[in-house]
Design an enzyme around this catalytic site. Structure first.
Site, PDB file in Angstrom:
ATOM      1  N   TYR A 136       0.855  -1.223   0.165  1.00 33.38           N
ATOM      2  CA  TYR A 136      -0.105  -0.137  -0.132  1.00 33.38           C
ATOM      3  C   TYR A 136       0.928   1.347   0.069  1.00 33.38           C
ATOM      4  CZ  TYR A 136      -4.457  -2.449   0.762  1.00 33.38           C
ATOM      5  OH  TYR A 136      -5.606  -3.193   0.606  1.00 33.38           O
ATOM      6  N   LYS A 188       4.219 -14.818   4.797  1.00 30.81           N
ATOM      7  CA  LYS A 188       4.778 -15.858   4.129  1.00 30.81           C
ATOM      8  C   LYS A 188       6.249 -16.016   3.864  1.00 30.81           C
ATOM      9  CE  LYS A 188       3.471 -18.679   0.333  1.00 30.81           C
ATOM     10  NZ  LYS A 188       2.706 -19.953   0.388  1.00 30.81           N
ATOM     11  N   ASP A 221      -1.678 -18.624   3.262  1.00 31.41           N
ATOM     12  CA  ASP A 221      -2.521 -19.485   2.540  1.00 31.41           C
ATOM     13  C   ASP A 221      -3.035 -20.504   3.240  1.00 31.41           C
ATOM     14  OD1 ASP A 221       0.111 -20.486   2.622  1.00 31.41           O
ATOM     15  OD2 ASP A 221       0.349 -21.560   0.588  1.00 31.41           O
ATOM     16  N   ASP A 245      -5.677  -6.994   4.090  1.00 30.36           N
ATOM     17  CA  ASP A 245      -6.788  -6.658   3.552  1.00 30.36           C
ATOM     18  C   ASP A 245      -7.590  -7.625   3.207  1.00 30.36           C
ATOM     19  OD1 ASP A 245      -8.452  -4.678   2.124  1.00 30.36           O
ATOM     20  OD2 ASP A 245      -7.259  -5.721   0.249  1.00 30.36           O
ATOM     21  N   ASP A 249     -11.328  -9.788   4.704  1.00 30.04           N
ATOM     22  CA  ASP A 249     -12.605  -9.951   3.846  1.00 30.04           C
ATOM     23  C   ASP A 249     -13.292 -11.519   3.858  1.00 30.04           C
ATOM     24  OD1 ASP A 249     -12.940  -7.353   3.057  1.00 30.04           O
ATOM     25  OD2 ASP A 249     -13.399  -7.907   0.924  1.00 30.04           O
TER      26      ASP A 249
HETATM   27  C1  IPM Z   1     -10.404  -1.827   3.439  1.00 30.11           C
HETATM   28  C2  IPM Z   1     -10.740  -1.477   2.006  1.00 30.11           C
HETATM   29  C3  IPM Z   1      -9.474  -0.517   1.533  1.00 30.11           C
HETATM   30  C4  IPM Z   1      -8.281  -1.377   1.753  1.00 30.11           C
HETATM   31  C5  IPM Z   1      -9.909   0.003   0.219  1.00 30.11           C
HETATM   32  C6  IPM Z   1     -11.504   0.461   0.023  1.00 30.11           C
HETATM   33  C7  IPM Z   1      -9.019   0.985  -0.155  1.00 30.11           C
HETATM   34  O1  IPM Z   1     -10.737  -2.737   1.321  1.00 30.11           O
HETATM   35  O2  IPM Z   1     -10.475  -1.162   4.369  1.00 30.11           O
HETATM   36  O3  IPM Z   1     -10.099  -3.019   3.870  1.00 30.11           O
HETATM   37  O4  IPM Z   1      -7.757  -1.883   0.529  1.00 30.11           O
HETATM   38  O5  IPM Z   1      -7.546  -1.158   2.770  1.00 30.11           O
HETATM   39 MG    MG Z   2     -10.357  -4.393   2.389  1.00 33.63          MG
END
Ligand code: IPM
Ligand code: MG
Length: 351
Positions: A136, A188, A221, A245, A249
């Site tokens: 990032y 990793k 992984d 990130d 999710d």
């Molecule tokens: C998160 C989101 C952000 C990220 C995006 C919207 C830039 O996915 O907060 O996890 O990648 O960090």
């Molecule tokens: Mg995210």
């Protein structure tokens, strides 16, 4: 004088979700002064502005930021990728030095878990994601673009300072939670040997100061495999930005989906920002159908961060009593409208 809270309602369903979060915040009785800033796709499309200096100065001067999603306002809206993500969201994280991304992953009672047989006791961990470095950081470039020789480089940055403060925060979190007292580092190390090296050394060096916390490691992984089969193995997880990130999710799916998951971008010594982790869901904008619980959960995290522990507990208690009443967590599937869900939580908070 109350806490000065900057509110960024955002795009798409953002304003509808944030309104319910603010309704619940109001119900706690905690004294706040709200200042709303219109940032995101709407402002960018109308004025070309992404983060004007005076607004940044105001955000940097508040006690906390409460943010909605930024992105498409309606289906077909297209701001080029990265303009608002890098220009606004990452810009805020970097300039306010919000170096921790805190993602509690807990299955509330009554929330359907996609993993058969798992209960709230099995899904209760927190991911600490380093929030200012890694891929990032934006190190790299694209050379000879558009020619047959074009080359793109995107380099991952891990500084001693950045790794150490994330790792230390994670050990502290494991101690404060006082549950399994276990910290799992996710990396990793068998392939990414440079970043793996610095993360491993820092993890074990800092870990020496926390003999009461068990040190655990998983390749990223493998962690994805484990979290779906055995989420109960985890207590606190620490990882770098990009892996964080992705795995958060996956973790959001394990806890019941985007309608449930909240996150904090923390600068423990400065201004922190709280949000629901889902997107703008433009197909549902204006329909009073989106699930506001993740935005309400962000209010709970903000209250806890501000030291308003009783109010935070009241909100999470109210969420726990409302979740079982909802049919499903997805937009339009709750059996109630957005505003009705906010009302139910606010009523519970008032007691
Ligand atoms: C998160 C989101 C952000 C990220 C995006 C919207 C830039 O996915 O907060 O996890 O990648 O960090
Ligand atoms: Mg995210």
């Amino acid at each position: 004088m109350g806490y000065r809270i900057a509110v960024i309602p955002g795009d798409g369903c953002g304003p509808e979700m944030i309104a319910e979060g603010l309704k619940v915040l109001d119900a706690t009785g905690v004294d706040v002064d709200l200042v709303t800033h219109d940032l995101g796709t709407g402002r960018y499309a109308a004025t070309g502005e992404i983060l004007p200096d005076d607004i940044f100065a105001d955000l940097a001067d508040c006690d906390a930021i409460y943010k909605g999603p930024i992105g498409a306002r309606h289906v077909g809206d297209d701001v080029p990728p990265g303009v608002l993500e890098r220009g606004l969201i990452l810009e805020l994280r970097f300039r306010l030095d919000q170096y921790i991304n805190l993602r509690p992953v807990r299955l509330y009672p009554g929330v359907p878990c996609p993993i058969v047989g798992k209960t709230p006791d099995d899904v209760d961990f927190v991911v600490i994601r380093e929030n200012t470095e890694g891929l990032y950081a934006g190190a790299g470039g694209i050379f000879k673009k558009g020619t047959p020789d074009e080359t793109a480089l995107q380099t991952s940055v891990s500084t001693r300072k950045g790794v150490e403060r994330a790792v230390r925060y994670a050990f502290e979190t494991a101690r404060k939670r006082n549950k399994k007292r276990k910290l799992t580092m996710v990396a990793k190390t068998n392939v990414l040997t440079f970043t793996g090296d610095i993360w491993s050394r820092v993890f074990h060096e800092v870990g020496e100061e926390y003999p009461d916390i068990e040190r655990d490691y998983a390749h990223v992984d493998a962690w994805c495999f484990y979290v779906v089969n055995n989420p109960e193995w985890f207590d606190v997880v620490v990882t770098e930005n990009m892996f964080g990130d992705i795995i958060t999710d996956l973790a959001a799916a394990v806890q019941g989906g985007m309608g449930v998951a909240s996150s904090g971008n923390l600068n423990p010594e400065g201004v922190s920002m709280f949000e629901q982790i889902g997107g703008t869901a433009p197909q549902f904008a204006g329909l009073n159908a989106i699930n506001p619980m993740a935005a309400i959960g962000a209010v709970e995290m903000m209250l806890a961060h501000l030291g308003e522990g009783d109010a935070a507990s009241a909100v999470s208690g109210a969420m726990a009593s409302v979740f079982p009443k909802l049919d499903q967590m997805g937009a339009g599937q709750m059996g109630y409208s957005t505003t009705e869900v906010g009302d139910m939580v606010a009523e519970q908070v008032k007691g």
